[in-house]
Design an enzyme around this catalytic site. Sequence first.
Site, PDB file in Angstrom:
ATOM      1  N   SER A   1      35.572  54.862  15.384  1.00  0.00           N
ATOM      2  CA  SER A   1      37.009  54.747  15.632  1.00  0.00           C
ATOM      3  C   SER A   1      37.367  53.298  15.954  1.00  0.00           C
ATOM      4  O   SER A   1      36.742  52.677  16.809  1.00  0.00           O
ATOM      5  CB  SER A   1      37.422  55.654  16.797  1.00  0.00           C
ATOM      6  OG  SER A   1      37.174  56.997  16.468  1.00  0.00           O
ATOM      7  N   GLY A   2      38.390  52.795  15.279  1.00  0.00           N
ATOM      8  CA  GLY A   2      38.838  51.430  15.509  1.00  0.00           C
ATOM      9  C   GLY A   2      38.171  50.396  14.642  1.00  0.00           C
ATOM     10  O   GLY A   2      38.450  49.205  14.761  1.00  0.00           O
TER      11      GLY A   2
ATOM     12  N   THR B   1      40.876  53.255   7.996  1.00  0.00           N
ATOM     13  CA  THR B   1      42.147  53.630   7.369  1.00  0.00           C
ATOM     14  C   THR B   1      42.771  52.449   6.638  1.00  0.00           C
ATOM     15  O   THR B   1      43.258  52.586   5.509  1.00  0.00           O
ATOM     16  CB  THR B   1      43.110  54.177   8.442  1.00  0.00           C
ATOM     17  OG1 THR B   1      42.495  55.283   9.105  1.00  0.00           O
ATOM     18  CG2 THR B   1      44.411  54.642   7.799  1.00  0.00           C
TER      19      THR B   1
ATOM     20  N   ASN C   1      39.902  54.256  20.337  1.00  0.00           N
ATOM     21  CA  ASN C   1      40.924  53.901  19.349  1.00  0.00           C
ATOM     22  C   ASN C   1      42.196  54.681  19.657  1.00  0.00           C
ATOM     23  O   ASN C   1      42.138  55.864  19.991  1.00  0.00           O
ATOM     24  CB  ASN C   1      40.433  54.227  17.933  1.00  0.00           C
ATOM     25  CG  ASN C   1      41.403  53.735  16.869  1.00  0.00           C
ATOM     26  OD1 ASN C   1      42.328  52.983  17.159  1.00  0.00           O
ATOM     27  ND2 ASN C   1      41.192  54.169  15.646  1.00  0.00           N
TER      28      ASN C   1
ATOM     29  N   SER D   1      42.894  57.330  16.125  1.00  0.00           N
ATOM     30  CA  SER D   1      41.643  57.745  15.508  1.00  0.00           C
ATOM     31  C   SER D   1      41.873  58.970  14.627  1.00  0.00           C
ATOM     32  O   SER D   1      42.509  59.947  15.043  1.00  0.00           O
ATOM     33  CB  SER D   1      40.609  58.065  16.592  1.00  0.00           C
ATOM     34  OG  SER D   1      39.432  58.585  16.023  1.00  0.00           O
ATOM     35  N   SER D   2      41.341  58.924  13.397  1.00  0.00           N
ATOM     36  CA  SER D   2      41.432  60.070  12.493  1.00  0.00           C
ATOM     37  C   SER D   2      40.430  61.121  12.948  1.00  0.00           C
ATOM     38  O   SER D   2      39.227  60.861  13.008  1.00  0.00           O
ATOM     39  CB  SER D   2      41.125  59.642  11.052  1.00  0.00           C
ATOM     40  OG  SER D   2      42.040  58.674  10.613  1.00  0.00           O
TER      41      SER D   2
ATOM     42  N   GLY E   1      32.729  57.994  11.797  1.00  0.00           N
ATOM     43  CA  GLY E   1      31.334  57.600  11.832  1.00  0.00           C
ATOM     44  C   GLY E   1      30.560  58.305  12.926  1.00  0.00           C
ATOM     45  O   GLY E   1      31.053  59.213  13.616  1.00  0.00           O
TER      46      GLY E   1
ATOM     47  N   GLU F   1      28.924  59.315  16.314  1.00  0.00           N
ATOM     48  CA  GLU F   1      29.491  59.259  17.662  1.00  0.00           C
ATOM     49  C   GLU F   1      28.427  59.650  18.674  1.00  0.00           C
ATOM     50  O   GLU F   1      27.672  60.610  18.466  1.00  0.00           O
ATOM     51  CB  GLU F   1      30.707  60.184  17.795  1.00  0.00           C
ATOM     52  CG  GLU F   1      31.916  59.726  16.996  1.00  0.00           C
ATOM     53  CD  GLU F   1      33.149  60.572  17.264  1.00  0.00           C
ATOM     54  OE1 GLU F   1      33.014  61.585  17.978  1.00  0.00           O
ATOM     55  OE2 GLU F   1      34.233  60.213  16.761  1.00  0.00           O
TER      56      GLU F   1
END
Length: 1454
Positions: free
Chosen positions: A172-173, A177, A223, A226-227, A451, A453
């Site tokens: 995330s971050g 995207t 993030n 975050s998706s 990704g 985690e």
Amino acid sequence: MIVWLLISSIAFQKLFFVLLKLQGTPVNIIVGSHVWVEDTDVAWIDGQVEKINGQDVEITAKLSKIYPKDMEAPAGGVDDMTKLSYLHEPGVLQNLKIRYELNEIYTYTGNILIAINPFQRLPHIYDAHMMQQYKGAPFGELSPHVFAVADVAYRAMINEGKSNSILVSGESGAGKTETTKMLMRYLAYLGGRAVTEGRTVEQQVLESNPVLEAFGNAKTVRNNNSSRFGKFVEIQFDKQGRISGAAVRTYLLERSRVCQISDPERNYHCFYLLCAAPQEEIEKYKLGHPKTFHYLNQSKCFELVGISDAHDYIATRRAMDIVGISEKEQEAIFRVVAAILHIGNIEFTKGKDVDSSVPKDDKAKFHLNTVAELLMCDVKELEDALCKRVMVTPEEVIKRSLDPQSAAISRDGLAKTIYSRLFDWLVQKINVSIGQDANSRSLIGVLDIYGFESFKTNSFEQFCINFTNEKLQQHFNQHVFKMEQEEYTKEAIDWSYIEFVDNKDVLDLIEKKPGGIVALLDEACMFPKSTHETFANKLYQTFKTNKRFIKPKLSRTDFTVSHYAGEVQYQSDQFLDKNKDYVIAEHQDLLGASKCPFVVGLFPKLEETSKSSKFSSIGSRVKLQLQQLMETLNSTEPHYIRCVKPNNLLKPAIFENINIMQQLRCGGVLEAIRISCAGFPTRKPFFEFVNRFGLLSPEALEGNYEEKAASKKILDNIGLKGYQIGKTKIFLRAGQMAELDARRALVLSDAAKKIQRRIRTHQARRRFILLREATISLQALCRGRLSSKLFENLRRQAAAVKIQKNGRRYHSRKAYKNMHVAALAVQTGLRAMAAHKEFRFKKQTKAATTIQAQWRCHRATSYYKKLKKGVILSQSRWRGRLAKKELRKLKMASRETGALKEAKDILEKKVEELTYRVQLEKRLRVDLEEQKTQEITKMQSSMEEMRKKVEETNVLLVKEREAAKKAIEEAPPVVTETQVVVEDTQKIESLTEQVEGLKTDLEQEKQRADDTARKFDEAQESNEERKNKLEETEKKVQLLQENITRLEEKCTNLESENKVLRQQAVSIAPNKLLSGRSRSILQRGSASGHLSVDARPSLTQDNNDILAYWLSNASTLLLLLQRTLKASGAAGMAPQRRRSSSATLFGRMTQSFRGAPQGVNLSMINGGADTLRQVEAKYPALLFKQQLTAYVEKIYGMIRDNLKKEISPLLGLCIQAPRTSRASLVKGASRSVGNSEAQQALIAHWQGIVKSLTNFLNTLKSNHVPPFLVRKVFTQIFSFINVQLFNSLLLRRECCSFSNGEYVKAGLAELEHWCYKATDEYAGSSWDELKHIRQAIGFLVIHQKPQKTLDEISHDLCPVLSIQQLYRISTMYWDDKYGTHSVSPDVIANMRVLMTEDSNNAVSNSFLLDDDSSIPFSVDDLSKSMERIEIGDVEPPPLIRENSGFSFLLPCSG
């Protein structure tokens, strides 16, 4: 082995020695080797080996690994990490860090792209210029970029007809995207097609992002956006390679976040957006602040810094409109979202029956009623669906109540199910809106998925995410190994013994059926009495021998899985609840019976077979979706982009080593490096290998040699084993590069020692010769000095004797004189003593007499005073006695009345006197005050006079002081007038002080007055200037108004005509522009094979000779029309002339010729209205002129573009020197002949451009094209050369070298020589158009760059280049010839600061140049550029001279 290392690190800022044990290190370490050492704080620190002592073992620091460091690595890093001499973790990390500091965020590892999030805007690397540069460029030729990956995928799809996929991963971050958006932008740029409903497919996909982000993104710890789902965008292409459709596939939506969040995270954005909606929406859905809802208040974070939920709500609604979601559907979507929020606030308590539950209170009932209202279902049925279960048996249907805890679980399950169905509906709606192409042959898929985690608390969501990444990592490993195989096969080397690194054991642990973790979890979920404890115990028993499964020592329910990226400990507390995915029949029936069509569409009726098997799990669905995803990826050619987040602060210019190493490990980059290290991690082209290691075997480089044979000979002489020789490269095993470098260091060290020995010998002999010569000179000097000293001593002895004689005589005489003087002094002293003694006696006698006289006087005076005092005392006592007697008499008399009255009268009189005196004193005081007032007034009035008489007063004061002194001397001791003089002096001094104060005030006032006068003068001058400017402006305004009036008159007549004429002129066939006679000539020329001008202009488009011919004729005809015709609106600007009977051009020419007397030479002046009369043009003439103008511009553009096409292939070869030139630098002077031949081959590309320019110029000259047009063509051509060379230089690091700068400089000299030969008449300012590439090349070849300041570079060396361009060149520069460095770090830092200040300016951020393809001239410019032509000086052709009809054109003979 004990190795002393000298460690230098930013973390320590000092030097110290570290004793390190080398345990099985597969590298050759010697004294002086530069190495990388592992560190717990900064990951890796660099150092240098100082000492090696024996084989003893001793550890004095917590350092466990050591790797060699490449000291010859480029200062700006390498763009492809497979080019690193040492492919290991510290080398990769250092290379990424160096490039990130230079704002180079993209780096290759083979064909894998690593993208580091810069956390700042870099618009210059994503604009249209950059996309144009990467279009069709071979992979790896330009700097690493996301566009290069997209271009490779697109070209592979077009050429091979196979679908491709691009996998974007990262935490995330990390920027996944944004990377996905850039990929779709570039693919749309390559395969763009006609818009669909006003929008392209790419625009529709990008416009769907706000909707998916609102419902699928949330704030996490790392993030803010975050998706929480995976997205696979399929971009579909047709046979022509144009985008024909697209589809969005989603994977693994994090459903549990709807009901459970942890602080400081947030739930999905849509909930907060709805709570920030307009007031009428909030009242409509009965909403409030997010903290009032259970699903949102589990975290204290309700708002994001710098983000407005209300603004995002409006943007989401607008995006829904664009995507194609109707207003009615939007209202239904947000009703469902609001219903989910209200569902979370339904709380339960124990009911009247055992194990039953009911709504807790009125608040819970309110939310229950609101949910029923929003979902349009029955309240009672909703309550029963939440609090009861129906069990169907063969005998009967049993309705069972749920306890409050089970009811809460049922409530959360309903919320998750509704949200999941809603998200799936949105994705389906978006796909319908975008439109899919059923006939598409190929596609490019872009996978954007979260990704790996690993947090402090890892639940079922992290397990699914990491399972997904394990599957993708397996696919990634297979792809990397496949790339390695392809590389080895391409180079024809043996790779059969290389082992494949795989993570199949981890995948078997998770997904193997039966016996995997997912299978055991599904099995536990199917048993109602199973708990997470029983599930954990089952795992412990099943996998106790599995090396990938670890049981923690301090927990009974946790378990640890050893993933490819590291160990992750999972908490199994909620695994069972989160894994259950089946839809409860009561919920299905409830929502299927809703009165809202939208809700019914979310829950369609299930078939009987589906109802019978109600159980399903998230884990099974994840496996199924991953299987489908893997099938899709396996059917495509994959490309990988690994996004990396450089720091957790989300700020630019911060590079956290430990964090990035973990991400590289999680992203599989280090795994790819491990796979490469298993084979041949070091690959060097032959010329680089010979250049670097040729000194290990000099005999291999003797004479003319092949680089491949020389490389093999070098390795054989060294005795290195295990390497492979390919077709173009040397492949070295792990550690062999370090061994070669160590041997190279030893050779260089021995050579340095030899050089030092010879230098020391030479210096010692030179010192000996100098010392011997100095000794001889010194001896001669000493002998001469001794002789001089001997002579000097003899002379000194003679002189000493003479000096002694004179000295003794002098001392004797001096002693006599001293004695004589002393005798006189003694006599004088004795006589003086006798005189003093006699004087002292007389003085004492006189003093004694005086004392006696004074004493006798004092004694008589004392006696007299005592006697007088006694007499006075006696008199006083006697008088006192008499006074007492008188007092007694008065007391007796006062008792009488008369005495009292008299006393009273006396007292009254005294009172009257006192009253009078008081009044008198008051009057005196008033008078005194009046006098003082008058004096003050008088003093103030006379102040100016006193100022003038200050000097006189000072003089009088001096005189009075002198008079006072005299009076004091003459007067007795007490003089009353002295005080008056002092008072006058004080007054004068006070007045003087007042005068000085008034002077000061006066000076200040004068200064203020001067300032005011000066300001007044300045203001008056500025007013005069403004007045003059105003008058000039008024004059200019009047002139402009007059010109505008004239132009309005002219434009009014031409406006309607020009609108149509331009459109018709472009589309008209060329032969329509010509007269009947000209057309017949063209047709005859076409029949003879010279020219073909018909409805097929493409036949002559590439023939510059024909185009130049028509450009010359058309421009001349256009010039005649421009000078002959005038617009009808311009009649008021010139005197009216009567229209001639011959309105055509040739008729007027004939009339003017016939009207001229014989024998007079007639002339026609271009643009001169004095000799060529103009007539008013009507619509047909203007139309013809407009069409002819468009025709000239079209021919000009075709000629210019033809030359661009001709030289474009050569420009790509001219920007970079071939490798042979670089290899020739190390082959010695014995190959001078070969070098000269190589130089001729190198300059051939530039000479090809010069040849093309020369041929083109000759073609234009032979067809008599006006020099003005020739200058314009070559100016644009040279501008095109400047743009292409300069942009290529900025995009390709290998071009920014010293030797390449010399190569390009030599080529530019060829162009300069061509401009000189072409003369200014045809070349014009073409050479000036190369200013960007000239200054850039000048910077590359200049020496002592680190000593240059930013001011010198930007103002003296490269004034035309922007800061962004200078920064790019400075950071990409490398010296392959002398090994010098680029500009200093301070200059780089200053450039970065200036770039940051201009970051908001998109124009200044673009460092690439744009090619100007416009028409650089107008008809007026063409008219002004033509020279005057005298018709009389032109010799008529024989055909006209022989024809009697043209006799009027011939000069008169007699």
